[in-house]
Design a protein around this motif. Structure first.
Motif, PDB file in Angstrom:
ATOM      1  N   PRO A 142       2.100  -6.411   6.693  1.00 12.60           N
ATOM      2  CA  PRO A 142       2.227  -4.990   7.022  1.00 12.60           C
ATOM      3  C   PRO A 142       2.248  -4.712   8.523  1.00 12.60           C
ATOM      4  CG  PRO A 142       0.643  -5.289   5.249  1.00 12.60           C
ATOM      5  CD  PRO A 142       0.951  -6.654   5.784  1.00 12.60           C
ATOM      6  N   GLU A 143       1.332  -5.319   9.271  1.00 11.00           N
ATOM      7  CA  GLU A 143       1.292  -5.113  10.720  1.00 11.00           C
ATOM      8  C   GLU A 143       2.529  -5.690  11.398  1.00 11.00           C
ATOM      9  OE1 GLU A 143      -3.084  -5.757   9.481  1.00 11.00           O
ATOM     10  OE2 GLU A 143      -1.103  -6.519   8.932  1.00 11.00           O
ATOM     11  N   TRP A 144       2.978  -6.818  10.900  1.00  8.46           N
ATOM     12  CA  TRP A 144       4.143  -7.507  11.470  1.00  8.46           C
ATOM     13  C   TRP A 144       5.401  -6.652  11.313  1.00  8.46           C
ATOM     14  CZ3 TRP A 144       4.739 -11.320  14.743  1.00  8.46           C
ATOM     15  CH2 TRP A 144       5.925 -12.049  14.801  1.00  8.46           C
ATOM     16  N   LEU A 145       5.610  -6.112  10.126  1.00 11.03           N
ATOM     17  CA  LEU A 145       6.773  -5.254   9.905  1.00 11.03           C
ATOM     18  C   LEU A 145       6.681  -3.967  10.729  1.00 11.03           C
ATOM     19  CD1 LEU A 145       7.430  -5.569   6.057  1.00 11.03           C
ATOM     20  CD2 LEU A 145       8.585  -6.742   7.935  1.00 11.03           C
ATOM     21  N   ASP A 186       5.940   9.208   4.781  1.00 11.43           N
ATOM     22  CA  ASP A 186       5.195  10.472   4.767  1.00 11.43           C
ATOM     23  C   ASP A 186       3.689  10.230   4.729  1.00 11.43           C
ATOM     24  OD1 ASP A 186       7.432  12.572   4.387  1.00 11.43           O
ATOM     25  OD2 ASP A 186       7.881  11.072   2.853  1.00 11.43           O
ATOM     26  N   LYS A 187       3.309   9.059   4.247  1.00 11.53           N
ATOM     27  CA  LYS A 187       1.888   8.731   4.130  1.00 11.53           C
ATOM     28  C   LYS A 187       1.734   7.219   4.222  1.00 11.53           C
ATOM     29  CE  LYS A 187      -0.444  10.798   0.857  1.00 11.53           C
ATOM     30  NZ  LYS A 187      -1.002  11.125  -0.497  1.00 11.53           N
ATOM     31  N   THR A 188       0.653   6.776   4.862  1.00 10.42           N
ATOM     32  CA  THR A 188       0.342   5.347   4.911  1.00 10.42           C
ATOM     33  C   THR A 188      -1.090   5.137   4.451  1.00 10.42           C
ATOM     34  OG1 THR A 188       1.887   4.918   6.730  1.00 10.42           O
ATOM     35  CG2 THR A 188       0.155   3.304   6.366  1.00 10.42           C
ATOM     36  N   LEU A 221       7.903   9.362   0.674  1.00 11.70           N
ATOM     37  CA  LEU A 221       7.743   7.923   0.816  1.00 11.70           C
ATOM     38  C   LEU A 221       6.326   7.594   1.263  1.00 11.70           C
ATOM     39  CD1 LEU A 221       8.801   5.012   1.008  1.00 11.70           C
ATOM     40  CD2 LEU A 221       9.701   5.576   3.275  1.00 11.70           C
ATOM     41  N   SER A 222       5.624   6.860   0.439  1.00 11.88           N
ATOM     42  CA  SER A 222       4.278   6.398   0.777  1.00 11.88           C
ATOM     43  C   SER A 222       4.320   4.906   1.073  1.00 11.88           C
ATOM     44  CB  SER A 222       3.298   6.659  -0.370  1.00 11.88           C
ATOM     45  OG  SER A 222       3.135   8.026  -0.617  1.00 11.88           O
TER      46      SER A 222
END
Length: 309
Positions: free
Chosen positions: A40-43, A55-57, A14-15
């Motif tokens: 993105p930051e909120w979630l 697994d990766k961001t 999952l990326s």
């Protein structure tokens, strides 16, 4: 590209790909700059990363927000949207393969341009477009001239080549490979463009009449019949019932319950043909206490986890 379509579903890596863009939106009535770029930051703040353990961001920053009407395309911020699409698609395309799942966190719906270009670079893909609006319109039909209201039309090749033919890839996705599901903003004139297209159009009322299961069966059959490499999902949270997700830029009555969402997404996310999903339009500003965001995360995270199992 091989997808092993006849094999059983197996877990994928999952990326999380962060695309914090608000360039596809006009200014709202309550904010000078749409806050969807903070999605993105909120979630992450309210626990989605802790729940799904990517697994990766990856992240590509967006250009500064403006509301400049491009005279060539007649679309707001067209040049910046194109620049961002080129930059982000170069990152995303490198991540797409049959062993991974791309969770693309927006942002506004114009991110579909990024996703569609990225997948077009890798093969031939279908699109399950899950949205409270069709977003299938032209600049001439749009009062706001915002790309987020035209994104599906743009990726299917409708509009000026400057936006629709980046990398000479027009169309980024063929109409016949698209299911547009759950629109509930009905205007006969606005719907003409999509009803006269090759898109498989399933508004919310028809979905409930036909049945979720049958709609998913028809979509998967389309993927197989058209011999596609796989598919991806566009998921605009305004598809949800306004009572459970009012933190969006264009509110409407009705919408999917979380149970209906689960019935839709579960068979898609567990398909071996699934390659990714983008989540868009959740706006933190109307949800300062995160009441709706936390409920959303608790419902969507178990579904996303299915791709890793």
């Amino acid at each position: 590209m091989s997808t092993n379509s006849d094999s059983l579903h197996k877990g994928k890596k999952l990326s999380s790909i962060e695309c914090p863009s608000n360039l596809g939106l006009a200014r709202s009535s309550y904010a000078r700059e749409p806050a969807v770029r903070r999605l993105p930051e909120w979630l992450k703040k309210w626990g989605i990363h802790a729940a799904i353990h990517p697994d990766k961001t990856l992240r590509v920053e967006t250009p500064e927000y403006e509301t400049i009407l491009d005279p060539v395309t007649n679309v707001l911020n067209a040049d910046k949207i194109i620049s961002y699409a080129i930059k982000q698609s170069e990152v995303m395309a490198n991540e797409i393969d049959s062993e991974s799942f791309q969770l693309i966190l927006g942002g506004d719906c114009s991110l579909l341009i990024v996703s569609a270009i990225s997948f077009k670079k890798k093969g031939s893909f279908g699109l399950f477009y899950l949205d409270g609006h069709t977003d299938y319109s032209t600049p001439a039909q749009s009062q706001s001239h915002a790309a987020a209201g035209m994104d599906l039309a743009i990726v299917c090749g409708i509009g000026h080549p400057k936006l629709t033919n980046i990398f000479n890839l027009r169309p980024y996705i063929e109409e016949k490979n698209v299911f547009c599901v759950c629109n509930r903003e009905h205007d006969i004139e606005d719907e003409k463009l999509i009803t006269n297209s090759q898109i498989h159009y399933v508004p919310l009322g028809r979905l409930r009449k036909t049945g979720i299961r049958q709609t998913i069966v028809q979509f998967i059959e389309m993927i197989e019949t058209n011999k596609l490499d796989g598919f991806y999902i566009h998921f605009d949270v305004d598809v949800l019932n306004d009572n459970i997700m009012p933190a969006v830029d264009s509110r409407q009555a009705d919408g999917l319950s979380f149970r209906e969402l689960q019935q839709l997404l579960l068979p898609l996310l567990t398909s071996p043909k699934m390659y990714g999903m983008q989540i868009t339009i959740l706006d933190p500003d109307p949800d300062p206490g995160a009441q709706y965001t936390k409920a959303f995360i608790s419902n969507i995270s178990p579904l996303i986890l299915k791709v890793k199992q």
